[in-house]
Design an enzyme around this catalytic site. Structure first.
Site, PDB file in Angstrom:
ATOM      1  N   HIS A   1      -6.920   2.912  -8.724  1.00  0.00           N
ATOM      2  CA  HIS A   1      -7.392   2.579  -7.008  1.00  0.00           C
ATOM      3  C   HIS A   1      -7.577   4.947  -6.784  1.00  0.00           C
ATOM      4  CE1 HIS A   1      -7.668   0.565  -3.427  1.00  0.00           C
ATOM      5  NE2 HIS A   1      -8.173   2.193  -2.782  1.00  0.00           N
TER       6      HIS A   1
ATOM      7  N   ARG B   1     -13.680  11.383  -3.265  1.00  0.00           N
ATOM      8  CA  ARG B   1     -14.692  11.613  -2.442  1.00  0.00           C
ATOM      9  C   ARG B   1     -15.775  12.434  -2.223  1.00  0.00           C
ATOM     10  NH1 ARG B   1     -12.114   8.340   0.636  1.00  0.00           N
ATOM     11  NH2 ARG B   1     -10.335   9.145   1.698  1.00  0.00           N
TER      12      ARG B   1
ATOM     13  N   ASP C   1     -13.751  -1.890  -1.415  1.00  0.00           N
ATOM     14  CA  ASP C   1     -12.771  -1.030  -1.240  1.00  0.00           C
ATOM     15  C   ASP C   1     -12.897  -0.266   0.466  1.00  0.00           C
ATOM     16  OD1 ASP C   1      -9.333  -0.423  -0.873  1.00  0.00           O
ATOM     17  OD2 ASP C   1     -10.525   1.900  -1.689  1.00  0.00           O
TER      18      ASP C   1
ATOM     19  N   HIS D   1     -11.095  -5.573  -1.144  1.00  0.00           N
ATOM     20  CA  HIS D   1      -9.518  -5.299  -0.273  1.00  0.00           C
ATOM     21  C   HIS D   1      -9.898  -5.968   1.037  1.00  0.00           C
ATOM     22  CE1 HIS D   1      -8.906  -1.578   3.238  1.00  0.00           C
ATOM     23  NE2 HIS D   1      -9.065  -2.779   3.700  1.00  0.00           N
TER      24      HIS D   1
ATOM     25  N   HIS E   1      -3.972  -3.065  -3.275  1.00  0.00           N
ATOM     26  CA  HIS E   1      -3.274  -3.042  -2.587  1.00  0.00           C
ATOM     27  C   HIS E   1      -2.518  -3.259  -1.068  1.00  0.00           C
ATOM     28  CE1 HIS E   1      -6.258  -2.191   0.530  1.00  0.00           C
ATOM     29  NE2 HIS E   1      -6.830  -1.167   0.009  1.00  0.00           N
TER      30      HIS E   1
ATOM     31  N   ASN F   1      -4.240   1.842   5.444  1.00  0.00           N
ATOM     32  CA  ASN F   1      -4.779   0.919   5.859  1.00  0.00           C
ATOM     33  C   ASN F   1      -5.114   0.361   4.273  1.00  0.00           C
ATOM     34  OD1 ASN F   1      -5.562  -0.977   6.553  1.00  0.00           O
ATOM     35  ND2 ASN F   1      -7.814  -0.695   6.281  1.00  0.00           N
TER      36      ASN F   1
ATOM     37  N   ASP G   1      -3.722   4.267  -4.702  1.00  0.00           N
ATOM     38  CA  ASP G   1      -4.763   4.255  -3.192  1.00  0.00           C
ATOM     39  C   ASP G   1      -5.027   6.050  -2.457  1.00  0.00           C
ATOM     40  OD1 ASP G   1      -6.378   4.246  -1.761  1.00  0.00           O
ATOM     41  OD2 ASP G   1      -5.090   2.209  -0.532  1.00  0.00           O
TER      42      ASP G   1
ATOM     43  N   HIS H   1      -8.239  13.007   2.685  1.00  0.00           N
ATOM     44  CA  HIS H   1      -8.951  13.749   3.662  1.00  0.00           C
ATOM     45  C   HIS H   1      -8.522  15.362   4.011  1.00  0.00           C
ATOM     46  CE1 HIS H   1     -10.169   9.800   5.444  1.00  0.00           C
ATOM     47  NE2 HIS H   1      -8.385   8.873   4.497  1.00  0.00           N
TER      48      HIS H   1
ATOM     49  N   GLY I   1      -5.275   6.481   5.383  1.00  0.00           N
ATOM     50  CA  GLY I   1      -4.078   6.871   3.993  1.00  0.00           C
ATOM     51  C   GLY I   1      -3.979   8.033   3.688  1.00  0.00           C
TER      52      GLY I   1
HETATM   53  O1  DOR Z   1      -5.983   4.079   4.181  1.00  0.00           O
HETATM   54  C1  DOR Z   1      -6.981   3.881   3.259  1.00  0.00           C
HETATM   55  N1  DOR Z   1      -7.510   4.842   3.085  1.00  0.00           N
HETATM   56  N2  DOR Z   1      -6.786   2.599   3.366  1.00  0.00           N
HETATM   57  C2  DOR Z   1      -8.250   2.540   2.882  1.00  0.00           C
HETATM   58  O2  DOR Z   1      -8.777   1.053   1.843  1.00  0.00           O
HETATM   59  C3  DOR Z   1      -9.157   3.509   2.728  1.00  0.00           C
HETATM   60  C4  DOR Z   1      -9.277   4.732   2.022  1.00  0.00           C
HETATM   61  C5  DOR Z   1     -10.192   5.747   2.401  1.00  0.00           C
HETATM   62  O3  DOR Z   1     -10.842   5.560   1.559  1.00  0.00           O
HETATM   63  O4  DOR Z   1      -9.671   6.438   2.643  1.00  0.00           O
END
Ligand code: DOR
Length: 464
Positions: free
Chosen positions: A80, A84, A171, A198, A251, A297, A324, A328, A343
């Site tokens: 997972h 990006r 997801d 998810h 997750h 999440n 996961d 960002h 995330g």
């Molecule tokens: O926190 C999360 N970020 N949960 C997710 O399911 C997606 C992920 C993301 O792509 O940033």
């Protein structure tokens, strides 16, 4: 720079303890031509030796990697990973995410399809597979279940499966429509692939930014109840029963979810499940800082949930620890909590966190938050959850995660279980800095990573 090491010349991993699915033994490992060629207690190197290093190959006959005091295990496999690319290259690229993975001991990752545009066609999947060919670890791709991840019409799963895609997921979104999910499961069953869900019932989760409980009330932040996850786990278990298809739960974060999966296993349903390092280590109490680095999440849950998910790793109900890894860029994280993207990063810390918190729990820094101190989880259970179980789920075994024996693919992780270090969010191969463990003292660190016989990390340093 490592030219020749993984070719005909031998590379010897000397002085370590091998741990794989077959057990533990004190042996050296010799590699040539991308494969393990010898496993024996004291392998002598023919001819003059040299230490393998970033300095590059010389004309010597064998290179030696010092593994003394280390565990030598099959390379880790992440089920997972958000890479990006395409679309959010300021946060991560296939190349940068794969470098972070290699530093974390991974030799393979599964790239999630919630890119921009999403990976919902054979063309889109091919492009990421192509980008992965030169990366620091193997990059497999999960295809989207539905077109645009919109949850309405199925994506061309067969075309993606023909490229080798073995996992399908929307997801970031749960597939809300039970009829769509039923059809996805039927296709997946016939194609021999896995649907990964998810688990989030969108109507119940709507408007929430953290776990619903004592802390959300105190902080005045709208919450997501545990039931938003558990309802979807329960619904999908019914669909697995209906279709006979395999399903993987992404997750999982609540006591109720792992209880449902445990019961489903006892019933004989073909389901697997993963938990993230953050749901094993951090609780919703962290949100007291209002720092968006703790927004994720599914959200960080209660101490009782963390304790239940840990128990589920220990007893095998949770098959895999999956990062996961969700990088960002600052403009999506350095904003008020309710506006921030969910995330956190995780590839470079997963093994050390699991080691510190689960294998050596007396070191647990958050023991007051994460609940009663628990018995140590066997090292092989944790390495299985990070390597051979996810390799099987992703269809990457035995090239990844397989036993370390003569003839096996040389995808290996060498890990010093005693080295202590402090996490520094600025020191990372990831393009992003949203690391919730900054400042945390961890025990255990990846020393070397060998991919297809080639060292890609030596002494904790990337070679490329
Ligand atoms: O926190 C999360 N970020 N949960 C997710 O399911 C997606 C992920 C993301 O792509 O940033």
């Amino acid at each position: 720079m490592t030219e020749g090491i993984g070719g005909s010349r031998r590379l010897v991993l000397r002085g370590g303890t091998v741990v794989d699915a077959t057990g533990e033994r004190r042996v050296d490992v010799a590699i040539a031509g991308g494969r393990v060629v010898e496993v024996a207690p004291d392998i002598a190197s023919p001819g003059p030796q040299r230490k393998a290093s970033a300095g590059g190959a010389s004309g010597d006959d064998a290179a030696v990697l010092d593994c003394s005091g280390c565990i030598v295990c099959p390379g880790l496999v992440d089920l997972h990973t958000h890479l990006r690319e395409p679309g959010d290259e300021d946060a991560e690229t296939v190349a940068s995410g794969a470098r972070a993975a290699a530093l974390g001991g991974y030799t393979a990752v599964v790239a999630m399809p919630n890119t921009n545009p999403p990976l919902d066609t054979a063309e889109a999947v091919s492009r990421v597979l192509e980008l992965g060919r030169d990366a620091a670890c193997d990059v497999a791709v999960a295809g989207a279940i539905t077109q645009g991840r919109a949850g309405e019409r199925l994506a061309p799963m067969a075309e993606m499966a023909a490229l080798g895609v073995r996992i399908f997921t929307d997801d970031g979104n749960g597939v809300q429509d039970a009829g769509v999910m039923r059809r996805a499961l039927e296709y997946a069953r016939d194609l021999g692939v896995v649907v990964a869900q998810h688990c989030e019932e969108a109507a119940l989760a709507r408007g929430g930014h953290m776990h619903e409980g004592g802390w959300s009330s105190r902080l005045g932040i709208p919450g997501v109840p545990a039931e938003a996850e558990e309802l979807m786990v329960a619904r999908d278990l019914a669909l697995v029963r209906l279709t006979g298809a395999r399903m993987h739960f992404l997750h999982l974060s609540t006591a109720g979810s792992v209880a449902l999966v445990r019961a489903a296993r006892e019933e004989g349903l073909p389901v697997t499940a993963e938990a993230t390092p953050h749901h094993l280590v951090l609780t919703d109490a962290r949100v007291v800082s209002f720092d968006p680095v703790f927004k994720v999440n599914p959200p960080l849950r209660s101490a009782a949930d963390v304790a239940a998910v840990r128990r589920a790793v220990a007893d095998g109900t949770i098959d895999a620890i999956a990062t996961d890894h969700a990088p960002h860029a600052p403009q999506r994280k350095d904003v008020p909590f309710d506006e921030a993207a969910p995330g956190m990063t995780g590839l470079e810390t997963a093994l050390a966190l699991a080691w510190t918190e689960l294998v050596t729990p007396e070191k647990t820094p958050e023991k007051t938050q994460a609940g009663r101190l628990q018995a140590a989880v066997p090292a092989a259970t944790i390495l299985g959850a990070l390597s051979w179980r996810p390799a099987q789920i992703a269809g990457l075994a035995p090239e990844h995660g397989g036993p370390i024996a003569e003839g096996a693919a040389a995808n290996l992780c060498v890990f010093d279980p005693t080295e202590e270090w402090t996490v520094d969010a600025a020191v990372t191969a990831s393009r992003s800095r949203n690391n919730p463990y900054a400042g945390m003292r961890l025990r255990g660190r990846v020393r070397h990573t060998v991919r297809r016989g080639e060292p890609v990390v030596i002494g904790g340093e990337l070679l490329r």
